[in-house]
Enzyme design. Structure first.
Site, short mmCIF file in Angstrom:
data_model
loop_
_atom_site.label_atom_id
_atom_site.label_comp_id
_atom_site.label_asym_id
_atom_site.label_seq_id
_atom_site.Cartn_x
_atom_site.Cartn_y
_atom_site.Cartn_z
N GLU A 45 0.63 -1.05 0.30
CA GLU A 45 0.11 -0.06 -0.02
C GLU A 45 0.87 1.38 0.08
O GLU A 45 1.47 1.50 0.99
CB GLU A 45 -0.73 -0.12 1.37
CG GLU A 45 -1.82 -1.35 1.39
CD GLU A 45 -3.02 -1.22 0.43
OE1 GLU A 45 -3.29 0.03 -0.07
OE2 GLU A 45 -3.43 -2.20 0.08
N CYS B 199 -2.03 9.57 2.36
CA CYS B 199 -1.89 8.92 1.19
C CYS B 199 -2.58 9.35 -0.07
O CYS B 199 -2.17 9.39 -1.19
CB CYS B 199 -1.62 7.54 1.57
SG CYS B 199 -3.08 6.49 1.80
P1 NAD Z 1 8.12 4.53 5.06
O1 NAD Z 1 8.33 3.61 3.88
O2 NAD Z 1 9.37 5.61 5.32
O3 NAD Z 1 7.97 3.77 6.44
C1 NAD Z 1 6.80 2.73 6.68
C2 NAD Z 1 7.23 1.77 7.56
O4 NAD Z 1 8.32 1.02 6.84
C3 NAD Z 1 7.65 2.17 8.93
O5 NAD Z 1 7.21 1.34 9.81
C4 NAD Z 1 9.35 1.98 8.64
O6 NAD Z 1 9.98 1.50 9.95
C5 NAD Z 1 9.16 0.87 7.91
N1 NAD Z 1 10.30 0.63 7.09
C6 NAD Z 1 11.64 1.51 6.90
N2 NAD Z 1 12.52 1.07 6.18
C7 NAD Z 1 12.23 -0.51 5.99
C8 NAD Z 1 12.72 -1.54 5.21
N3 NAD Z 1 14.08 -1.34 4.63
N4 NAD Z 1 12.17 -2.69 5.17
C9 NAD Z 1 10.94 -2.72 5.49
N5 NAD Z 1 10.09 -1.72 6.10
C10 NAD Z 1 11.05 -0.60 6.36
O7 NAD Z 1 6.78 5.56 4.94
P2 NAD Z 1 6.09 6.72 5.93
O8 NAD Z 1 6.87 7.94 5.68
O9 NAD Z 1 6.09 6.24 7.37
O10 NAD Z 1 4.73 7.00 5.30
C11 NAD Z 1 4.39 7.89 4.18
C12 NAD Z 1 4.39 7.08 2.89
O11 NAD Z 1 3.32 6.12 3.06
C13 NAD Z 1 3.85 8.02 2.07
O12 NAD Z 1 4.42 7.83 0.63
C14 NAD Z 1 2.49 7.69 1.84
O13 NAD Z 1 1.75 8.04 0.61
C15 NAD Z 1 2.31 6.24 1.93
N6 NAD Z 1 0.96 5.66 2.63
C16 NAD Z 1 0.40 4.96 1.68
C17 NAD Z 1 -1.10 4.44 2.29
C18 NAD Z 1 -1.88 3.56 1.44
O14 NAD Z 1 -2.73 3.00 2.14
N7 NAD Z 1 -1.33 3.36 0.13
C19 NAD Z 1 -1.27 4.93 3.50
C20 NAD Z 1 -0.51 5.93 4.20
C21 NAD Z 1 0.74 6.28 3.96
#
Ligand code: NAD
Length: 488
Positions: free
Chosen positions: A221, A255
Site C-alpha cells: 500500500e 496517502c
Molecule cells: P516509510 O516507507 O518511510 O515507512 C513505513 C514503514 O516502513 C515504517 O514502519 C518503517 O519503519 C518501515 N521501514 C523502513 N525501512 C524499511 C525496510 N527497509 N524494510 C521494511 N520496512 C521498512 O513511509 P512513511 O514515511 O512512514 O509513510 C509515508 C508514505 O506512506 C507515503 O508515501 C504515503 O503515501 C504512504 N502511505 C500509503 C498508504 C496507503 O494506504 N496506500 C497509507 C498511508 C501512507
C-alpha cells in the site's frame, strides 16, 4: 528525535515469538469463527476504550494533531471496519461452491479459505492507528497470527499499540515489534506467509526484494501523486471546498490527499479565489489553532520547506494562506510548532521537485489545462496514482475519464471518500501499490484460497485410463464436444 524515546523490541525476542507463531500455525486446526470473533471484539474494545489515550499520543507524536481528526479518520473507520468484518465473517469463511466441469460430474468443487499462517504488517506514521488496526482486523479475521511493526516516527502511539494489543490479544496472537527501519528491514527478511506493507514507494521496493528471498507474497500500500481534475462545467466553489477538505485533513499528510489540482485555464482565478476563501473559513488561524495539524517531525518539515524553496527558485508563484497574519511576511511555516500554512502554488513546471515527489503536506500546486484530453494526457504521462479525483456534472465525460485513466481508486465530485467504503477494495496500482485490502478483499488478502475437488464414488474418470483404445477415443470425442471443441 523520535527514536530516542522509542523502545526497540530486541530482535531475538521477535524471532522467538515468530518461531512460536510459525510452529503453532502448522499444528492444529485453524481458529474457529467463534475464536476469530472474540479477537475482533477485543480489537474493537481496544479502539473504544483507548481512543482518548490514542488521540493524545498521536497529538504528542505529531506536535499537534486535532483530536477531531483522530476520532474521524482513525478511531471511527477502525471500529466500523471491525464491525463490518465481524458481521460478514461467517459468509466470508464459508467454503464457496463452484461449478464442476461436466466431464467430472458427479464430483463437487469448493474453495476453502484458509489462514496463510504468520503475517507481517508494517505501518507508517501518518495514520498510525487505523493503518495498524484495519490490516490487523483483516489478518485476524482470516485466522492468522500477526507481527505488527508500527512506525518509529510516532513512538508514543507505537508503544501504546504494543501495550494495549499484546495485553488484549496475547503476544502469541499479535506481537508488536517496535523500532526503526533496521527492525523493519530485519523482519521483512523472515519467512512470513504474507506481508502487508503500508508506506513509501521507495521502501516498498526493499520490502518486495526482501520478501522474494522466501517467496513471501506481498500487499503493498504505497503512495504517489494523486491528481484532482476540475472540469469547467463543475461547480468551482464546491470543487475547491472538497479539495481543501481532502488536502488539509492531517495537514496534507494523507496517502490519498489530492497532491495537485488540474484546473481548466478559464476557471483558474475562480478556483484560486474559492480555495483561498474556503481555507480561511476552515482555518481562521494556523499557528494558534489546535484543529490545524503539525508536520510530523523536523525531517518532513524541512523536506516540505525545501520543496517550496526549490519551486520558488525555479519561478513558481507561491501564496501562503495565513488568515490571521501569524507568520512573518514571506514565511510559510514556523519550525518550533512545525506548522506549515496552506500554500497555493501556480506557474509550476515539471522540473520542480514539488511536481516530481509526492508532496505529503498542505501545499497545493494548481496546474492549468486547456482541454480535458490535455488533462488526461498529463495524468497518463505520469506514474499511475493511488487516487484520482474528478469534478464534473456530465456523466458521459465522467465515464470517459474513468475509462481513460488508471488509478488505485477514484472519488467523483469529492475527495478521499472512496477509502471509507468498507465493502470495496482499497489499494494502488504499479508504483502506488500492489493488491488491496479493506472488507472482503482484506480477508482474501490474508487467506489462501484452496480448491478442493471431492470425488464421487460414481466417478467416470476411470474410463479414460490406459491402455488407450476405442473406449478412450469415444470418451475424448464426447468430452471435446462438451468442452466446446467441435466434433473432434
Ligand atoms: P516509510 O516507507 O518511510 O515507512 C513505513 C514503514 O516502513 C515504517 O514502519 C518503517 O519503519 C518501515 N521501514 C523502513 N525501512 C524499511 C525496510 N527497509 N524494510 C521494511 N520496512 C521498512 O513511509 P512513511 O514515511 O512512514 O509513510 C509515508 C508514505 O506512506 C507515503 O508515501 C504515503 O503515501 C504512504 N502511505 C500509503 C498508504 C496507503 O494506504 N496506500 C497509507 C498511508 C501512507
Amino acid at each position: 528525535m523520535a527514536l530516542d524515546i522509542l523502545e526497540t523490541t530486541p530482535l531475538p525476542e521477535i524471532e522467538g515469538r515468530f518461531n512460536a507463531m510459525h510452529q503453532a500455525s502448522r499444528s492444529g486446526p485453524a481458529w474457529s469463527k467463534a475464536q476469530r470473533l472474540v479477537f475482533l471484539g477485543k480489537l474493537r474494545d481496544v479502539a473504544t476504550t483507548a481512543r482518548h489515550d490514542i488521540a493524545a499520543a498521536i497529538s504528542e507524536d505529531f506536535g499537534n494533531r486535532a483530536v477531531e481528526e483522530t476520532m474521524m479518520a482513525e478511531i471511527m473507520p477502525s471500529i466500523s471496519m471491525i464491525q463490518h468484518t465481524a458481521k460478514h465473517l461467517a459468509a466470508w469463511m464459508k467454503p464457496e461452491k463452484r461449478s464442476t466441469a461436466p466431464t467430472f460430474w458427479p464430483a463437487t468443487t469448493r474453495v476453502h479459505y484458509q489462514p496463510k499462517g504468520v503475517v507481517l504488517i508494517v505501518a507508517p506514521w501518518n495514520y498510525p492507528f487505523q493503518l495498524s488496526i484495519i490490516p490487523l482486523a483483516a489478518a485476524l479475521a482470516a485466522g492468522n497470527r500477526v507481527i505488527l511493526k508500527p512506525s518509529e516516527f510516532t513512538p508514543r502511539t507505537s508503544s501504546l499499540l504494543k501495550e494495549r494489543l499484546e495485553a488484549a490479544l496475547g503476544p502469541d496472537v499479535v506481537t508488536v515489534a517496535t523500532g526503526g527501519p533496521d527492525v523493519a528491514a530485519a523482519l521483512s527478511g523472515f519467512p512470513f506467509d504474507h506481508i502487508l506493507f503500508t508506506g513509501s514507494t521507495a521502501v516498498g521496493y526493499k520490502v518486495m526484494a526482501a520478501a522474494a528471498r522466501h517467496l513471501t507474497p506481498v500487499t503493498l500500500e504505497l503512495g504517489g501523486k494523486s491528481p484532482a481534475i476540475v472540469h469547467e462545467a463543475a461547480d468551482v466553489t464546491k470543487s475547491a471546498e472538497r479539495i481543501v477538505r481532502g488536502k488539509l485533513l492531517n495537514a496534507g499528510q494523507t496517502c490519498i490527499a489530492p497532491d495537485y489540482a488540474l484546473v481548466q485555464r478559464a476557471r483558474m482565478p475562480a478556483f484560486l479565489d474559492a480555495y483561498r476563501s474556503v481555507t480561511k473559513r476552515f482555518y481562521p488561524r494556523v499557528l494558534d489553532n489546535a484543529q490545524y495539524t503539525s508536520i510530523v517531525n523536523g525531517r518532513h518539515y524541512d523536506r516540505l520547506m525545501a520543496l517550496l524553496a526549490d519551486a520558488r527558485t525555479r519561478g513558481a508563484a507561491i501564496e501562503v494562506v495565513d488568515p490571521a497574519g501569524e507568520l512573518p511576511m514571506g514565511e510559510a511555516g514556523s519550525s518550533n510548532t512545525r506548522k506549515i500554512a496552506p500554500v497555493l502554488l501556480t506557474n509550476v513546471k515539471d522540473d520542480m521537485a514539488i511536481m516530481q515527489e509526492e508532496i505529503f503536506g498542505p501545499l497545493l500546486p494548481v496546474v492549468p489545462y486547456d482541454t480535458l484530453d490535455d488533462a488526461l494526457a498529463y495524468v497518463n504521462a505520469r506514474p499511475r496514482p493511488l487516487a484520482l479525483y474528478y469534478f464534473d456534472t456530465d456523466n458521459n465525460r465522467i465515464a470517459d475519464v474513468l475509462k481513460g485513466t488508471t488509478s488505485g481508486g477514484v472519488t467523483i465530485n469529492d475527495t478521499l471518500l472512496h477509502v471509507a467504503q468498507e465493502d470495496a477494495p482499497f489499494g494502488g496500482i504499479g508504483p502506488s501499490g500492489m493488491g488491496a485490502y479493506h472488507g472482503r478483499e482484506g480477508f482474501l488478502a490474508f487467506s489462501h484460497a484452496k480448491t478442493v475437488l471431492h470425488q464421487s464414488r460414481f466417478a467416470m474418470t476411470g474410463l479414460a485410463d490406459p491402455p488407450y483404445g476405442a473406449a478412450f477415443n469415444t470418451i475424448m470425442k464426447a468430452a471435446m464436444r462438451m468442452a466446446g471443441g467441435g466434433r473432434g
